[in-house]
Design a protein around this motif. Structure first.
Motif, PDB file in Angstrom:
ATOM      1  N   ILE A 234      56.159  26.103 -20.242  1.00  0.00           N
ATOM      2  CA  ILE A 234      56.398  24.659 -20.267  1.00  0.00           C
ATOM      3  C   ILE A 234      56.993  24.252 -21.611  1.00  0.00           C
ATOM      4  O   ILE A 234      56.521  24.640 -22.676  1.00  0.00           O
ATOM      5  CB  ILE A 234      55.084  23.890 -20.005  1.00  0.00           C
ATOM      6  N   GLY A 235      58.071  23.471 -21.536  1.00  0.00           N
ATOM      7  CA  GLY A 235      58.740  22.973 -22.733  1.00  0.00           C
ATOM      8  C   GLY A 235      59.783  23.913 -23.302  1.00  0.00           C
ATOM      9  O   GLY A 235      60.426  23.591 -24.295  1.00  0.00           O
ATOM     10  N   ARG A 236      59.977  25.088 -22.662  1.00  0.00           N
ATOM     11  CA  ARG A 236      60.965  26.055 -23.139  1.00  0.00           C
ATOM     12  C   ARG A 236      62.156  26.133 -22.188  1.00  0.00           C
ATOM     13  O   ARG A 236      62.021  25.866 -20.995  1.00  0.00           O
ATOM     14  CB  ARG A 236      60.316  27.432 -23.282  1.00  0.00           C
ATOM     15  N   PRO A 237      63.302  26.551 -22.673  1.00  0.00           N
ATOM     16  CA  PRO A 237      64.483  26.646 -21.802  1.00  0.00           C
ATOM     17  C   PRO A 237      64.414  27.880 -20.907  1.00  0.00           C
ATOM     18  O   PRO A 237      63.814  28.892 -21.251  1.00  0.00           O
ATOM     19  CB  PRO A 237      65.647  26.750 -22.799  1.00  0.00           C
ATOM     20  N   LEU A 238      65.044  27.752 -19.741  1.00  0.00           N
ATOM     21  CA  LEU A 238      65.170  28.876 -18.810  1.00  0.00           C
ATOM     22  C   LEU A 238      66.565  29.465 -18.974  1.00  0.00           C
ATOM     23  O   LEU A 238      67.559  28.751 -18.818  1.00  0.00           O
ATOM     24  CB  LEU A 238      64.970  28.412 -17.358  1.00  0.00           C
ATOM     25  N   GLY A 239      66.629  30.764 -19.243  1.00  0.00           N
ATOM     26  CA  GLY A 239      67.942  31.391 -19.414  1.00  0.00           C
ATOM     27  C   GLY A 239      68.161  32.569 -18.493  1.00  0.00           C
ATOM     28  O   GLY A 239      69.117  33.330 -18.673  1.00  0.00           O
ATOM     29  N   GLU A 240      67.286  32.763 -17.506  1.00  0.00           N
ATOM     30  CA  GLU A 240      67.403  33.902 -16.601  1.00  0.00           C
ATOM     31  C   GLU A 240      68.659  33.800 -15.737  1.00  0.00           C
ATOM     32  O   GLU A 240      69.193  32.715 -15.493  1.00  0.00           O
ATOM     33  CB  GLU A 240      66.162  33.991 -15.708  1.00  0.00           C
ATOM     34  N   ASP A 241      69.098  34.966 -15.250  1.00  0.00           N
ATOM     35  CA  ASP A 241      70.311  35.016 -14.424  1.00  0.00           C
ATOM     36  C   ASP A 241      70.148  34.205 -13.150  1.00  0.00           C
ATOM     37  O   ASP A 241      71.093  33.556 -12.690  1.00  0.00           O
ATOM     38  CB  ASP A 241      70.656  36.474 -14.096  1.00  0.00           C
ATOM     39  N   TRP A 242      68.951  34.282 -12.531  1.00  0.00           N
ATOM     40  CA  TRP A 242      68.771  33.554 -11.272  1.00  0.00           C
ATOM     41  C   TRP A 242      68.857  32.041 -11.481  1.00  0.00           C
ATOM     42  O   TRP A 242      69.321  31.312 -10.608  1.00  0.00           O
ATOM     43  CB  TRP A 242      67.439  33.927 -10.617  1.00  0.00           C
TER      44      TRP A 242
END
Length: 608
Positions: A234-242
């Motif tokens: 929570i509160g962090r960016p998502l950088g995964e390929d999906w």
């Protein structure tokens, strides 16, 4: 074994007919079951996310409307030009912030900063704290020119105030910031911040996934995780390929598989956000169910194979003879012998078949005898229906005769009243299931009002404000007249001299017409009014098929009240029209019908 025997051929054929399809089914079942379970899991989760999306959009829009109080409350808006040292100003600001604090579930605190006065107010724990001659709290993020912004989850701020009970360090909130401007210019007057604890999202999201097997993410338009089953995300960016694949798809909703996981997603688009709701489901979790289902199918098919072989042997050896005997009885019945004595002391299915066939013959014989009674009863019902039809026609013709006699004796007022009553009877008698124009319904109401004016000796005022363009609108018959009648049944104060009832129609847009029935009567007591509102909300949640059943039940009870009117209107417009009740202040009652014109489209229909 005699291969020429029918019994032998039958057993051999059934064994082959069972083995071949069973073997093929075992091979195909495992493959198709896996795909079917995946598809079903996707459909179920899409429906689940859609429901979560609707609930979240509703909450966000409610949050937006709550924050707009700074503009809709004129006294609060004017207070921004004065110091909160003024008792009236400070009290108005505190009252408005208190209202915001209690309006949304999960609100932790409300912060207001007024630029011109360099003053701030913090409402938290039902206490308003104020500070003067200070700058805007330094930890408030740079809005970068945005007038409305939702900050991702972060530690709860004190906004520079000393609190008697400090917040826990791990307390996280998400914050809605709204810049307050001098309307209609864009000059900034101050800043409003509403802090919401994570229950604002968790109470909806926790129902959408199973934490032990699945994962759920709600991300902002910037890719920041607003909510997740994993609190560390929570509160962090998502950088995964999906996640990048979802953002690049540009679709409102969808699903795909990636690295042995299935991802189902829905966009949550409101006036204050453009979020994405994503559910991650491990393929292994779904396939474990498929393996269990395949094992059960194999077991069932094996048991079925054994039962079929045993049943065929049983049928060949024990059942063939009794069936042939029963066929003989059927042949006798076919030849016209309706009193065949069919008896059997068997306790198995053949015995049941014997007894059912015997019972069927008794029923047929009884039906033949009852046919004459049915014909007689039918003639009696036809006579009653004819009588029910004759009585209203007789009353109508009698009224016309009395009216003619009154006219001959120069009693024009009596003739006018009798004519109005006759027109009302004709309107009620014919084509009750067909829609009518608004003009026709209003003419019927005018006749009704004429009779009521005579009854109450003109003790009320009837106001009529109808746009010409709405008169050809088709509506269900008897839709508006019961609303007018309610005034005389429940609302009119016979002692008052200023009673009035208003019927108004206006066209909101090419495809929307609003009809209002308003009075200044006694209104409805608060508790019955709240109970009625709750019942209306329950009916709004029903689909049209369930609403049809509810309508038929109320028709059986003779109901034509407010519930009946709302139900008929929704069924007539296929759920596209609105129905709203209001208790006027200090007294009175208002019903507002918003009707969607058939064949037109319109945005923003009020479905309250």
């Amino acid at each position: 074994m005699n291969w020429n025997s029918i019994r032998t051929k039958l057993i051999a054929f059934m064994i082959l007919a069972t083995i071949i399809p069973t073997t093929a089914a075992l091979i195909i079942s495992y493959v198709t079951t896996t795909n079917a379970l995946k598809e079903r899991a996707v459909v179920e989760n899409q429906n689940l996310l859609y429901q979560g999306q609707m609930n979240l959009e509703s909450d966000l829009e409610e949050l937006n409307r709550n924050s707009l109080t700074v503009y809709s409350d004129p006294e609060f808006f004017r207070s921004l030009y004065y110091s909160h040292g003024n008792i009236s100003t400070g009290g108005r600001q505190s009252a408005t912030m208190q209202s915001m604090y209690h309006a949304i579930t999960g609100t932790r605190q409300v912060y207001l900063y007024v630029d011109g006065q360099r003053e701030s107010t913090l409402y938290a724990q039902d206490i308003a704290r104020k500070a003067s001659d200070i700058s805007l709290y330094r930890e408030i993020p740079d809005l970068q020119g945005r007038k409305l912004f939702i900050q991702p989850p972060h530690a709860l701020h004190t906004y520079g105030f000393q609190l008697a009970y400090p917040y826990k360090e791990n307390t996280k909130v998400l914050t809605l910031y709204r810049v307050i401007e001098r309307v209609p210019s864009s000059e900034r007057l101050g800043l409003l911040a509403i802090d919401l604890d994570m229950t604002f999202l968790s109470r909806i999201s926790s129902q959408l996934f199973q934490p032990e097997n699945e994962q759920l993410y709600i991300t902002s338009e910037d890719g920041i995780v607003m909510y997740s089953g994993d609190e560390a995300r929570i509160g962090r960016p998502l950088g995964e390929d999906w996640y990048k694949a979802i953002m690049e798809s540009g679709q409102q909703q969808g699903y795909f598989e990636h690295n042995d996981n299935i991802y189902v997603y829905n966009r949550v688009q409101t006036s204050i956000s453009n979020w994405t709701m994503i559910k991650e489901i491990p393929s292994s979790y779904i396939l474990s169910s498929a393996d269990k289902a395949a094992f059960i199918n194999i077991l069932l098919l094996a048991v079925s194979f054994l039962l079929i072989i045993a049943a065929m042997i049983w049928i060949s050896v024990r059942i063939t003879a009794p069936i042939r005997e029963l066929v003989g009885f059927m042949s006798q019945v076919k030849s016209g012998r309706m009193t065949v004595d069919i008896e059997s002391d068997r306790k198995d299915e053949i015995g049941i078949l014997y007894r059912r066939f015997s019972s069927m013959m008794d029923t047929i014989n009884n039906l033949i005898l009852q046919e004459y009674k049915l014909k007689l009863a039918n003639r009696t019902n036809q006579l009653r229906a004819l009588q029910a039809q004759v009585n209203p026609h007789f009353m109508n013709n009698a009224l016309q005769t009395i009216g003619t006699l009154a006219l001959e004796h120069d009693m024009k007022r009596i003739y006018s009243l009798i004519s109005a009553l006759a027109r009302m009877m004709r309107y009620s008698m014919y084509n009750t299931d067909k829609p009518v124009t608004l003009r026709t319904e209003l003419n019927h109401i005018k006749d009704y009002i004429e009779l009521q004016k005579e009854r109450f000796e003109n003790g009320f005022d009837f106001r009529y404000d109808v746009e010409e363009s709405t008169l050809e609108l088709t509506i269900p018959k008897m839709l508006i007249q019961p609303l007018v009648e309610n005034f005389f049944k429940h609302g009119m104060n016979p002692v008052a001299r200023d009673n009035y009832i208003l019927v108004q129609s206006r066209r909101l847009s090419p495809s929307l017409v609003q009809i209002t029935v308003e009075d200044n009567g006694n209104g409805m007591p608060e508790k019955p009014f709240e109970a009625l509102q709750a019942q209306l909300r329950q009916l709004e949640e029903l689909d049209l098929e369930q609403l049809q059943v509810s309508s038929e039940d109320e028709e059986d009870q003779g109901g034509i009240g407010l519930i009946n009117i709302m139900t008929r209107l929704r069924l007539y417009s296929r759920g596209k029209s609105g129905f709203n009740l209001e208790n006027n202040q200090p007294r009175g009652f208002r019903v507002v019908l918003t009707i969607h014109v058939e064949g037109e489209t319109d945005e923003g229909i009020d479905r309250r």
